[in-house]
Every structure is written in structure tokens, then in C-alpha cells.
Design a protein around this motif. Sequence first.
Motif, PDB file in Angstrom:
ATOM      1  N   TYR A  40      -9.515  -3.693  -2.546  1.00 28.71           N
ATOM      2  CA  TYR A  40      -8.288  -2.975  -2.913  1.00 28.71           C
ATOM      3  C   TYR A  40      -8.592  -1.803  -3.841  1.00 28.71           C
ATOM      4  N   LYS A  87      -9.654   5.632  -1.561  1.00 31.96           N
ATOM      5  CA  LYS A  87      -9.364   6.247  -0.268  1.00 31.96           C
ATOM      6  C   LYS A  87      -8.021   6.975  -0.289  1.00 31.96           C
ATOM      7  N   GLN A  97     -11.380  -0.072  -3.531  1.00 29.76           N
ATOM      8  CA  GLN A  97     -11.862   0.919  -2.554  1.00 29.76           C
ATOM      9  C   GLN A  97     -10.677   1.647  -1.914  1.00 29.76           C
ATOM     10  N   ARG A  98      -9.611   0.897  -1.654  1.00 27.83           N
ATOM     11  CA  ARG A  98      -8.438   1.507  -1.015  1.00 27.83           C
ATOM     12  C   ARG A  98      -7.787   2.549  -1.936  1.00 27.83           C
ATOM     13  N   THR A 139       0.831  -1.210   0.000  1.00 24.42           N
ATOM     14  CA  THR A 139       0.000   0.000   0.000  1.00 24.42           C
ATOM     15  C   THR A 139       0.869   1.265   0.000  1.00 24.42           C
ATOM     16  N   GLU A 154       0.375   4.251  -2.670  1.00 26.38           N
ATOM     17  CA  GLU A 154       0.193   5.649  -2.261  1.00 26.38           C
ATOM     18  C   GLU A 154       1.300   6.526  -2.842  1.00 26.38           C
TER      19      GLU A 154
END
Length: 368
Positions: free
Chosen positions: A90, A96, A92-93, A65, A69
Motif C-alpha cells: 500500500y 504510484k 508502493q501504491r 484507493t 488519490e
Amino acid sequence: MSNAPILLTPGPLTTSSRTRQAMLVDWGSWDRDFNQLTASLCEQLLAIVNGAATHHCVPLQGSGTFAVEAAIGTLVPRDGKVLVLINGAYGQRLAKICKVLGRAYSTFETAEDQPTTAADVDRLLAADPAVTHVALIHCETSTGILNPLPEIAQVVKRHGKRLIIDAMSSFGALPIDAAHVPFEALIAASGKCLEGVPGMGFVFAEKNALAASEGNCHSLAMDLQDQQAYMAKTGQWRFTPPTHVVAALHEALVQYNEEGGLPARHQRYADNCKTLLEGMAKLGLRSFLPAEIQAPIIVTFHAPRDARYQFKDFYERVKAKGFILYPGKLTQVETFRVGCIGVVGAEGMQAAVDAVAQVLREMEVLDI
Ligand SMILES: *Cc1c(COP(=O)(O)O)cnc(C)c1O
């Protein structure tokens, strides 16, 4: 360690003793030998995607992650807009991450058993010219569904947009060729299909895009452009590298090549997946996804309906027989998951199926 359980989970996963032994040496982060290890690692990783001519491989400390990011924070301009394609946790992540980083984004969500299609992306891009980047999960690990990456990549290119691919759970096992699948960034990590230990991610970033992103990242530690520039200049990582993780991944890649590289890795996982699906079907356990969209990475099974089935109890009993399973990640239906990746072959998968059969008998679970 021979009685340690086999992890049938999508990372961390079961590694070989050779890979674990590679961690028994301490490396100086400034040392030439370690810098050569990093350089060799990046070169080999780039070769797997055929990206040496077009992309840099930028390694980054942390779990997968962190690298996702970092890729979004570095490459999406502050006034850019990301179209996030979602069919699981994932995806959805990804949304986010855009939200937390303050990048504009829109989402397109399909059901967890519905791949995003190239036609969907074509329509969405035609309708919203503000979109600069499309973000896609290749294999959505929350179910094991495979999204049609090559087709989507062509549509994104045709619209003149840039593609960011989270290929965390597919890289190394499913073929991706940078010469035929255009992408600005593709992200993966040490502890998945390459069968290293967890602790570092890496991003294949298109060279021109990375150079153009100088100063864009909101974060010092997550700045891939800075990480790459520093590495190119000094051969070193900015900030303390995960030395043992790098050494383990390097050794895991030696074994990857000995095994026969991507085609062999893919075949072993496909055989694992087949053994698992056929064995579980004989027990009456149904997989959540139809075979056409099932990636040979992780399989989601419907939980038995019998009230005597409780995941926790089932999990502990299967663990006692030597296998670690994974809970389901779906909100609507009760499921559990079994990974096909890691140092395990069809024999091991059959042993796992046999363990599941015994446990269901012990639990007197009949209504499957
Ligand atoms: C494993 C995984 C990640 C990264 O998860 P971490 O827990 O941060 O390592 C991201 N995307 C997908 C699809 C994954 O399978």
C-alpha cells in the motif's frame, strides 16, 4: 445465509445481518432524509478521530484507493513534494499515485518487517527541504505491520510539514486523536474496521488546508474541496452517491456504538488476533511479524514448507469448512494472511484455527 463463509480478509469483510438489511431501502439522493443520513454519518466519523473542531469529513464514492488519490490530488500543491514512507504494497501504491498525478515525490523504503521510525523521518526531512508532505500507511495491510504514527506525526509537525495518513485498515479500531496526532489528511473507508460494506471512502481534511486547495485538483470527480463545498451548500453529494453503502455504514455505526465504540472494537480484534496467533502457533504455523509490531488487524503466516502444501488447494479446503482466507502479498517469502476484523469473535477465530488444523491433516502437510 447462515452457512455463508466467514471472510477473514481485510475488506470486504463479514458484516452483520442488520447492516445488510439497512440496504433493503432505496433512497433518493436529493431527499432530506438521505442528506440527514450523510450529515449524521460525517459527524459520527469525525467524532471517532476527535476532529470536529479542526477537520472536515469529506466522503467520496469508490473504494479506499479513490479516496487516497483524491486526498493527494486535492491537497498536495502541483509544485509540492511528497515523502512516501514504504514498507509494503500500500505504501508502493501511494508512490504510484504521486507518479500518475505528476506530483514530485521521493520514497523511503524499509523491509516489510521493519516499521518506519520517527528518527528516519527526522533525518529525511532535515536532508530535503523541498518536501511539503509526508505520506504514511498506519497499518500496512500487506503484512499487518503497525507504523508508529504518533511519533512520526510529531516529527512532521516539528519540521513544519504536512502529514497524509492512509489509515484505511486501522481507523475505528486503533485510537487516533486529531488533537494529539497532527495531520492534514487521514483516509479510511466504509468496508474495513467499521464493518460496513465497501463502496465509499472518506477523508478527514484539515479545514484551512482544504479551503486553500481550491482549484488545485487535476480531476473533477476526485476534487475533495469541491465535494466538501458543494455538500456544505446543498447537503448533497456531487454526483450519484452510493446510497445503500451510506445507509449500511450508518447502521454499522449504530452497532459500533452499541458495542462500546473504539475501545470495544479494538479489544475484540485484539482478542481475535491473540486467539489466532496462539492457535496457529500450536499447529506450528509461524507468524511473519514479531508481536511488538503486529497490529490486531491482519496476520501474515509463513506457508508450510511441505511440497504437499499449495495455497490454492489449502484455500479451497478451508473455504469448504466455512472460512475465506487471504493470499500473501510478499515477494520474498511464501505466506498467507488471516484477517482479525469483521463481525467475528474469538470463538469464530478458534473455529477457523480448527478448520486450518483439519485441512492440514487432510492434505498430509507435515513439514510446517
Ligand atoms: C484496503 C486498503 C486500501 C484501499 O484499498 P481498496 O482496494 O482501494 O479499497 C488502502 N490502503 C490500505 C492500507 C488498505 O488496507
